[in-house]
Design an enzyme around this catalytic site. Structure first.
Site, PDB file in Angstrom:
ATOM      1  N   ARG A  62       0.835  -1.206   0.000  1.00 34.78           N
ATOM      2  CA  ARG A  62       0.000   0.000   0.000  1.00 34.78           C
ATOM      3  C   ARG A  62       0.863   1.246   0.000  1.00 34.78           C
ATOM      4  O   ARG A  62       2.009   1.237   0.454  1.00 34.78           O
ATOM      5  CB  ARG A  62      -0.958   0.017   1.185  1.00 34.78           C
ATOM      6  CG  ARG A  62      -0.299   0.099   2.574  1.00 34.78           C
ATOM      7  CD  ARG A  62      -0.030   1.518   3.019  1.00 34.78           C
ATOM      8  NE  ARG A  62       0.293   1.606   4.435  1.00 34.78           N
ATOM      9  CZ  ARG A  62       1.000   2.572   4.986  1.00 34.78           C
ATOM     10  NH1 ARG A  62       1.523   3.538   4.237  1.00 34.78           N
ATOM     11  NH2 ARG A  62       1.232   2.600   6.280  1.00 34.78           N
ATOM     12  N   GLU A 117      -6.709   8.579   6.890  1.00 38.14           N
ATOM     13  CA  GLU A 117      -5.640   9.425   7.428  1.00 38.14           C
ATOM     14  C   GLU A 117      -5.046  10.323   6.351  1.00 38.14           C
ATOM     15  O   GLU A 117      -4.521  11.401   6.643  1.00 38.14           O
ATOM     16  CB  GLU A 117      -4.555   8.549   8.061  1.00 38.14           C
ATOM     17  CG  GLU A 117      -3.444   9.337   8.721  1.00 38.14           C
ATOM     18  CD  GLU A 117      -2.438   8.453   9.436  1.00 38.14           C
ATOM     19  OE1 GLU A 117      -1.245   8.816   9.456  1.00 38.14           O
ATOM     20  OE2 GLU A 117      -2.842   7.403   9.978  1.00 38.14           O
ATOM     21  N   ARG A 125      -5.424   5.945   0.461  1.00 37.17           N
ATOM     22  CA  ARG A 125      -4.595   4.791   0.779  1.00 37.17           C
ATOM     23  C   ARG A 125      -4.862   3.781  -0.326  1.00 37.17           C
ATOM     24  O   ARG A 125      -5.978   3.263  -0.431  1.00 37.17           O
ATOM     25  CB  ARG A 125      -4.932   4.197   2.146  1.00 37.17           C
ATOM     26  CG  ARG A 125      -4.429   5.034   3.331  1.00 37.17           C
ATOM     27  CD  ARG A 125      -2.913   4.971   3.414  1.00 37.17           C
ATOM     28  NE  ARG A 125      -2.382   5.893   4.396  1.00 37.17           N
ATOM     29  CZ  ARG A 125      -2.079   5.575   5.655  1.00 37.17           C
ATOM     30  NH1 ARG A 125      -2.303   4.345   6.082  1.00 37.17           N
ATOM     31  NH2 ARG A 125      -1.572   6.458   6.472  1.00 37.17           N
ATOM     32  N   CYS A 135       1.059  12.489   8.233  1.00 37.90           N
ATOM     33  CA  CYS A 135       1.990  12.022   9.265  1.00 37.90           C
ATOM     34  C   CYS A 135       3.405  11.942   8.685  1.00 37.90           C
ATOM     35  O   CYS A 135       3.611  11.299   7.639  1.00 37.90           O
ATOM     36  CB  CYS A 135       1.575  10.650   9.782  1.00 37.90           C
ATOM     37  SG  CYS A 135       2.659  10.040  11.097  1.00 37.90           S
ATOM     38  N   THR A 174       5.826  10.183   9.322  1.00 40.89           N
ATOM     39  CA  THR A 174       6.363   8.832   9.184  1.00 40.89           C
ATOM     40  C   THR A 174       6.048   8.231   7.819  1.00 40.89           C
ATOM     41  O   THR A 174       6.688   7.258   7.413  1.00 40.89           O
ATOM     42  CB  THR A 174       5.821   7.902  10.287  1.00 40.89           C
ATOM     43  OG1 THR A 174       4.406   7.746  10.124  1.00 40.89           O
ATOM     44  CG2 THR A 174       6.121   8.463  11.662  1.00 40.89           C
ATOM     45  N   ARG A 214       4.143   0.658   2.369  1.00 41.24           N
ATOM     46  CA  ARG A 214       4.354  -0.493   3.236  1.00 41.24           C
ATOM     47  C   ARG A 214       4.101  -1.742   2.402  1.00 41.24           C
ATOM     48  O   ARG A 214       2.962  -2.020   2.005  1.00 41.24           O
ATOM     49  CB  ARG A 214       3.429  -0.473   4.451  1.00 41.24           C
ATOM     50  CG  ARG A 214       3.766  -1.572   5.462  1.00 41.24           C
ATOM     51  CD  ARG A 214       2.992  -1.415   6.762  1.00 41.24           C
ATOM     52  NE  ARG A 214       3.466  -2.372   7.742  1.00 41.24           N
ATOM     53  CZ  ARG A 214       3.031  -3.646   7.835  1.00 41.24           C
ATOM     54  NH1 ARG A 214       2.102  -4.073   7.000  1.00 41.24           N
ATOM     55  NH2 ARG A 214       3.518  -4.458   8.740  1.00 41.24           N
ATOM     56  N   ARG A 240       6.291  -8.182  12.718  1.00 38.58           N
ATOM     57  CA  ARG A 240       5.311  -8.010  13.790  1.00 38.58           C
ATOM     58  C   ARG A 240       4.224  -9.062  13.626  1.00 38.58           C
ATOM     59  O   ARG A 240       4.142  -9.747  12.604  1.00 38.58           O
ATOM     60  CB  ARG A 240       4.724  -6.610  13.766  1.00 38.58           C
ATOM     61  CG  ARG A 240       3.898  -6.252  12.546  1.00 38.58           C
ATOM     62  CD  ARG A 240       3.551  -4.775  12.571  1.00 38.58           C
ATOM     63  NE  ARG A 240       2.523  -4.435  11.587  1.00 38.58           N
ATOM     64  CZ  ARG A 240       2.097  -3.197  11.333  1.00 38.58           C
ATOM     65  NH1 ARG A 240       2.643  -2.173  11.981  1.00 38.58           N
ATOM     66  NH2 ARG A 240       1.163  -2.967  10.457  1.00 38.58           N
ATOM     67  N   GLU A 296       0.475  -3.736  14.774  1.00 37.00           N
ATOM     68  CA  GLU A 296       1.684  -3.374  15.499  1.00 37.00           C
ATOM     69  C   GLU A 296       1.586  -3.787  16.955  1.00 37.00           C
ATOM     70  O   GLU A 296       0.535  -3.647  17.587  1.00 37.00           O
ATOM     71  CB  GLU A 296       1.907  -1.861  15.405  1.00 37.00           C
ATOM     72  CG  GLU A 296       3.294  -1.421  15.811  1.00 37.00           C
ATOM     73  CD  GLU A 296       3.549   0.046  15.481  1.00 37.00           C
ATOM     74  OE1 GLU A 296       4.689   0.490  15.730  1.00 37.00           O
ATOM     75  OE2 GLU A 296       2.630   0.727  14.990  1.00 37.00           O
TER      76      GLU A 296
END
Length: 374
Positions: free
Chosen positions: A139, A238, A242, A284, A286, A293, A321, A326
């Site tokens: 994504r 967000e 996405r 964000c 990050t 990802r 993970r 997470e």
């Protein structure tokens, strides 16, 4: 002090805004608590606060619009959200060190490189017999040019963004053709099906709430997926977009090919926010750069117990993970199954992100197969 984004009467809003205006001239002392470990705390000195506190973007956003989430949520790891593209430069003395810290060793003086050419990825199928890899998912986060990022957009703007995106999505053909499902007015049957498919996204968490991203929920939000359910787009979560490509099994190149086709089509039609130093922009920090990802769900119980497991992950720039998100652990039927993804996002291309993930998973599978053979 932090400002909660909830509904109020006009009279209460006027009173609260006056109080907020007074408080926002003061350094947020809550960040000085010893339990706070965020990057916001690390880089927001009183000098930096005083330098930035009176600045406003052309959309009227202040320093507090960038830091409110981290002040409301003292357990934040990052603590900042950018209200719009201009915020990254206007409040650069705060954002820049946070970005360079999180994306170390990348430096903003360097140039970010974008590359959505799947032919450059060397990724022969790692698990053609489907013994180890359950599924593959890649994504990216993207935001439209000419608009604020989700923390600063008002409802009409959000609806305009949704309309632009949906017009393009519903014009896609071939493998990408599908249907859009708005969250507003969604039928119960549709909701249940999207939940069953694990496609439905929920109202953002308290971190997004404090950043102002949840305003007027669920208006202007929705989900698109293709007929084969291998291509999925979240609209106005967000970020404005996405974009997700996925399928069962281990054909990483096939998943990346589909994603590249979709992203390139959307970028050509509506254009994404981007600058040379930060790459593709996101609310964000990050998610700057590729906003990517790339991950697989893979069963590696023996490799995960290898004494050098963490060292190998670090060497190949991947993170492992549990498959439920997470900080989760894989137990029961999922014991030994890990979500392995690329760790780097800024300062390298999308092609390199996918190659990172592929190379790391290949190494872990080599260890798993060697242990099985013994």
């Amino acid at each position: 002090m932090c400002y909660r984004h909830v509904q109020r009467s006009q009279e209460l809003l006027d009173i609260e805004r006056a109080a907020v205006a007074e408080e926002q001239g003061k350094f947020p002392e809550a960040l000085n608590k010893p339990e706070v470990k965020s990057l916001l705390k690390k880089y927001l000195s009183e000098d930096t606060f005083n330098e930035l506190k009176d600045k406003k973007t052309s959309r009227g956003s202040t320093l507090w619009n960038q830091i409110n989430s981290g002040v409301c949520n003292l357990d934040s790891s990052t603590g900042v959200y950018a209200s719009e593209q201009e915020a990254y430069t206007l409040f650069g003395s705060l954002f820049d060190p946070i970005i360079e810290d999180y994306h170390s060793p990348y430096k903003l003086a360097d140039k970010h490189v974008t590359d959505m050419n799947p032919d450059k990825v060397e990724a022969p199928d790692l698990d053609a017999e489907h013994k180890f890899i359950r599924s593959t998912r890649i994504r990216v986060a993207r935001n439209l040019q000419g608009h604020g990022l989700p923390p600063s957009i008002h409802n009409k703007e959000r609806l305009d963004i949704e309309k632009k995106i949906v017009n393009v999505l519903t014009s896609l053909t071939g493998d990408l053709a599908g249907k859009y499902y708005p969250l507003s007015g969604m039928s119960e049957d549709t909701r249940k099906q999207l939940v069953e498919d694990h496609f439905l996204f929920k109202k953002g968490d308290r971190f997004l709430e404090a950043a102002g991203i949840n305003k007027m929920w669920p208006q202007g939000r929705g989900i698109f997926h293709n007929d084969k359910k291998t291509f999925l787009v979240w609209v106005n979560e967000e970020d404005h977009l996405r974009i997700i490509s996925m399928e069962q099994g281990s054909d990483i190149k096939s998943v990346f090919q589909r994603l590249c086709n979709a992203v390139n089509e959307l970028d050509k039609a509506i254009g994404f926010q981007h600058d040379d130093s930060r790459g593709n922009l996101s609310s964000c920090p990050t998610n700057l750069g590729t906003g990517m990802r790339a991950s697989v769900h893979v069963k590696i119980p023996r490799a995960s117990e290898h004494p050098d497991f963490k060292k190998i992950c670090d060497e190949f720039h991947i993170q492992a993970r549990g498959i439920h998100g997470e900080h989760s652990e894989s137990t029961g039927e999922d014991a030994g199954v890990f979500d392995i993804s690329n760790r780097r996002r800024l300062g390298l291309s999308e092609v390199q992100c996918v190659q990172d993930m592929y190379n790391g998973v290949k190494k872990l599978l080599d260890i798993e197969k060697e242990a099985l053979a013994k």
